[in-house]
Design a protein around this motif. Structure first.
Motif, PDB file in Angstrom:
ATOM      1  N   LEU A  17       3.365  17.817  11.847  1.00 13.66           N
ATOM      2  CA  LEU A  17       2.943  17.455  10.491  1.00 13.66           C
ATOM      3  C   LEU A  17       3.007  15.940  10.338  1.00 13.66           C
ATOM      4  N   HIS A  18       1.871  15.339  10.010  1.00 14.55           N
ATOM      5  CA  HIS A  18       1.779  13.887   9.885  1.00 14.55           C
ATOM      6  C   HIS A  18       2.298  13.402   8.533  1.00 14.55           C
ATOM      7  N   GLY A  19       2.295  12.091   8.343  1.00 13.59           N
ATOM      8  CA  GLY A  19       2.773  11.485   7.106  1.00 13.59           C
ATOM      9  C   GLY A  19       1.670  11.273   6.083  1.00 13.59           C
ATOM     10  N   TRP A  20       2.071  10.746   4.931  1.00 14.46           N
ATOM     11  CA  TRP A  20       1.156  10.501   3.808  1.00 14.46           C
ATOM     12  C   TRP A  20       0.048   9.522   4.219  1.00 14.46           C
ATOM     13  N   ALA A  21      -1.190   9.835   3.814  1.00 13.20           N
ATOM     14  CA  ALA A  21      -2.366   8.999   4.037  1.00 13.20           C
ATOM     15  C   ALA A  21      -2.773   8.939   5.503  1.00 13.20           C
ATOM     16  N   ASN A 138      -3.310  -0.500  -4.941  1.00 19.63           N
ATOM     17  CA  ASN A 138      -4.014  -1.279  -3.919  1.00 19.63           C
ATOM     18  C   ASN A 138      -4.837  -0.386  -2.996  1.00 19.63           C
ATOM     19  N   LEU A 139      -4.316   0.811  -2.734  1.00 22.33           N
ATOM     20  CA  LEU A 139      -5.012   1.760  -1.872  1.00 22.33           C
ATOM     21  C   LEU A 139      -6.347   2.170  -2.489  1.00 22.33           C
ATOM     22  N   LYS A 140      -6.337   2.399  -3.782  1.00 21.64           N
ATOM     23  CA  LYS A 140      -7.577   2.762  -4.478  1.00 21.64           C
ATOM     24  C   LYS A 140      -8.550   1.588  -4.506  1.00 21.64           C
ATOM     25  N   ARG A 141      -8.023   0.378  -4.586  1.00 19.04           N
ATOM     26  CA  ARG A 141      -8.864  -0.815  -4.699  1.00 19.04           C
ATOM     27  C   ARG A 141      -9.517  -1.151  -3.362  1.00 19.04           C
ATOM     28  N   ASP A 142      -8.755  -1.104  -2.286  1.00 17.68           N
ATOM     29  CA  ASP A 142      -9.281  -1.437  -0.956  1.00 17.68           C
ATOM     30  C   ASP A 142      -8.498  -0.666   0.086  1.00 17.68           C
ATOM     31  N   ASP A 181      -9.138  10.771  -2.873  1.00 19.44           N
ATOM     32  CA  ASP A 181      -8.295  10.059  -3.836  1.00 19.44           C
ATOM     33  C   ASP A 181      -7.271  10.979  -4.493  1.00 19.44           C
ATOM     34  N   ALA A 182      -7.699  12.198  -4.800  1.00 24.00           N
ATOM     35  CA  ALA A 182      -6.782  13.123  -5.466  1.00 24.00           C
ATOM     36  C   ALA A 182      -5.625  13.504  -4.550  1.00 24.00           C
ATOM     37  N   ALA A 183      -5.906  13.645  -3.250  1.00 21.96           N
ATOM     38  CA  ALA A 183      -4.839  13.975  -2.299  1.00 21.96           C
ATOM     39  C   ALA A 183      -3.859  12.817  -2.165  1.00 21.96           C
ATOM     40  N   LEU A 184      -4.383  11.583  -2.165  1.00 27.33           N
ATOM     41  CA  LEU A 184      -3.502  10.425  -2.106  1.00 27.33           C
ATOM     42  C   LEU A 184      -2.611  10.354  -3.340  1.00 27.33           C
ATOM     43  N   GLU A 185      -3.196  10.629  -4.507  1.00 21.87           N
ATOM     44  CA  GLU A 185      -2.421  10.592  -5.749  1.00 21.87           C
ATOM     45  C   GLU A 185      -1.375  11.699  -5.763  1.00 21.87           C
ATOM     46  N   ALA A 186      -1.768  12.899  -5.295  1.00 23.78           N
ATOM     47  CA  ALA A 186      -0.802  14.000  -5.239  1.00 23.78           C
ATOM     48  C   ALA A 186       0.338  13.663  -4.283  1.00 23.78           C
ATOM     49  N   GLY A 187      -0.010  13.031  -3.143  1.00 30.20           N
ATOM     50  CA  GLY A 187       1.021  12.630  -2.190  1.00 30.20           C
ATOM     51  C   GLY A 187       1.966  11.606  -2.778  1.00 30.20           C
ATOM     52  N   LEU A 188       1.411  10.671  -3.546  1.00 33.88           N
ATOM     53  CA  LEU A 188       2.261   9.669  -4.191  1.00 33.88           C
ATOM     54  C   LEU A 188       3.245  10.330  -5.152  1.00 33.88           C
ATOM     55  N   GLN A 189       2.764  11.277  -5.932  1.00 39.92           N
ATOM     56  CA  GLN A 189       3.642  11.953  -6.889  1.00 39.92           C
ATOM     57  C   GLN A 189       4.754  12.712  -6.174  1.00 39.92           C
ATOM     58  N   ILE A 190       4.439  13.259  -4.992  1.00 34.74           N
ATOM     59  CA  ILE A 190       5.481  13.915  -4.203  1.00 34.74           C
ATOM     60  C   ILE A 190       6.511  12.885  -3.748  1.00 34.74           C
ATOM     61  N   LEU A 191       6.032  11.726  -3.257  1.00 37.11           N
ATOM     62  CA  LEU A 191       6.945  10.674  -2.822  1.00 37.11           C
ATOM     63  C   LEU A 191       7.838  10.208  -3.966  1.00 37.11           C
ATOM     64  N   LEU A 192       7.252  10.112  -5.171  1.00 31.90           N
ATOM     65  CA  LEU A 192       7.990   9.618  -6.322  1.00 31.90           C
ATOM     66  C   LEU A 192       9.004  10.633  -6.843  1.00 31.90           C
ATOM     67  N   SER A 193       8.673  11.914  -6.728  1.00 31.88           N
ATOM     68  CA  SER A 193       9.481  12.936  -7.411  1.00 31.88           C
ATOM     69  C   SER A 193      10.352  13.782  -6.492  1.00 31.88           C
TER      70      SER A 193
END
Length: 268
Positions: A17-21, A138-142, A181-193
Motif C-alpha cells: 500500500l503506497h502513500g498519499w498522492a 499548493n498541490l491544487k495550484r501546481d 482532486d477529490a481523492a487528494l482532499e479526502a487523503g488530506l482530511q485523513i492525514l489531518l484527522s
C-alpha cells in the motif's frame, strides 16, 4: 469501486500500500526482488494511479474518504490470508486492515508510518495542521512543482544514495496520472484527522517497523513509540535516511521482509 491491483510473483501473499498522492509504481525498485519470493499485490488506492477513474465518488462521506472505508474496500478484494505492507498513509490503512481482519492479516510491515500525522498537546511528533493545509493548496495550484518539492522533502536527510532515490521517486511518480482532486482532499482530511494511538495496542500480529532516522515527514520517535506499544514488533531504524527507506536501503528492506515472512529461515 474497482481498485486497480497488479499481482505478480509466487509465494506467500503480500499486499503493498503506497502513500498519499502516490501510486503502486513507487514500489517498482523492490517489487521485482520481492516477487522472487512472494505473491505481490500492488494496490492503487482509491483515486490514485490506475484506480483514478474507477469511480467519481471520493467526496467527504464516501467510503474511500476514511481509513475504515478504504480498509473495508480492500478486505473485499484481497486474498484469504496475507501480509500487509504500508508506506506512510498506506501504513495507517494497513493498521486499520489488520484490526478489521485479524484472522486474515498475518503480519504487518509499517514503513515510515505514524499513528498520528498532526501535532497535538499530548503528541509532539506530528506536523502542524497548517503546514498540511498549505501543502494541499499548493498541490491544487501546481501539482507537478509541488510534488517535486514533496519528493525532495521525502528524501531529505538521506545519505549518499539520496540523489538516486530522488530520481527513482520522480520517474515513478509521473508515470501515471495525478490523483483526482477529490481523492487528494479526502487523503488530506485523513492525514489531518486520523489518530490511531488508542487502537495500536490492539494489534496482536507480528509487526516490522522500517524507519529512516532523518525522516522529516513521519518523526522517528513515532516509530519508537509504536515499537513500545506493539509487544510483537521489531524496529529497524536506518541511519542517514529520510521518508523512503525502501528506496534508500532496498536490499535491507527485502531482507527484512523475508525475515518477517520466514523468521525461522531468515532470523537473526
Amino acid at each position: 469501486m474497482n481498485l486497480h491491483i497488479e499481482s505478480i510473483g509466487s509465494g506467500p501473499d503480500i499486499v503493498l500500500l503506497h502513500g498519499w498522492a502516490m501510486h503502486s509504481g513507487m514500489w517498482r525498485d523492490v517489487s521485482d526482488h520481492l516477487a522472487q519470493h512472494f505473491r505481490l499485490h500492488l494496490v492503487d488506492l482509491p483515486g490514485h494511479g490506475f484506480s483514478r477513474n474507477s469511480s467519481p465518488a471520493h467526496a467527504p462521506g464516501s467510503q474511500s474518504a476514511t481509513l475504515e472505508g478504504m480498509a473495508e474496500m480492500l478486505a473485499d478484494v484481497l486474498p484469504a490470508s496475507f501480509i500487509v505492507c504500508g508506506w506512510s498513509l498506506g501504513g495507517q490503512v494497513a493498521i486499520e486492515l489488520a484490526l478489521r481482519e485479524p484472522l486474515r492479516v498475518r503480519k504487518l510491515a509499517l514503513i515510515s508510518t505514524t499513528p498520528c500525522f498532526v501535532r497535538h498537546s499530548d503528541w509532539q511528533w506530528g506536523m502542524e495542521a497548517a503546514t498540511l493545509q498549505l501543502f494541499t493548496e499548493n498541490l491544487k495550484r501546481d501539482y507537478s512543482v509541488t510534488m517535486k518539492r514533496f519528493l525532495t522533502l521525502q528524501i531529505s536527510g538521506g545519505g549518499s544514495g539520496t540523489a538516486s532515490a530522488l530520481v527513482q521517486l520522480r520517474k515513478s511518480l509521473f508515470e501515471r496520472s495525478k490523483p483526482d482532486d477529490a481523492a487528494l482532499e479526502a487523503g488530506l482530511q485523513i492525514l489531518l484527522s486520523s489518530d490511531l494511538r488508542g487502537k495500536i495496542r490492539n494489534i496482536r500480529q507480528p509487526v516490522l517497523l522500517f524507519q529512516g532516522e532523518n525522516d522529516v515527514i513521519t518523526h522517528p520517535d513515532a516509530a519508537r513509540w509504536m515499537n513500545q506499544q506493539l509487544k510483537n514488533s521489531e524496529l529497524i531504524m536506518l541511519p542517514g535516511c529520510g521518508h523512503a527507506p525502501f528506496l534508500s536501503y532496498p536490499d535491507r528492506f527485502v531482507t527484512a521482509m523475508l525475515r518477517l515472512a520466514h523468521p525461522l529461515t531468515y532470523g537473526h
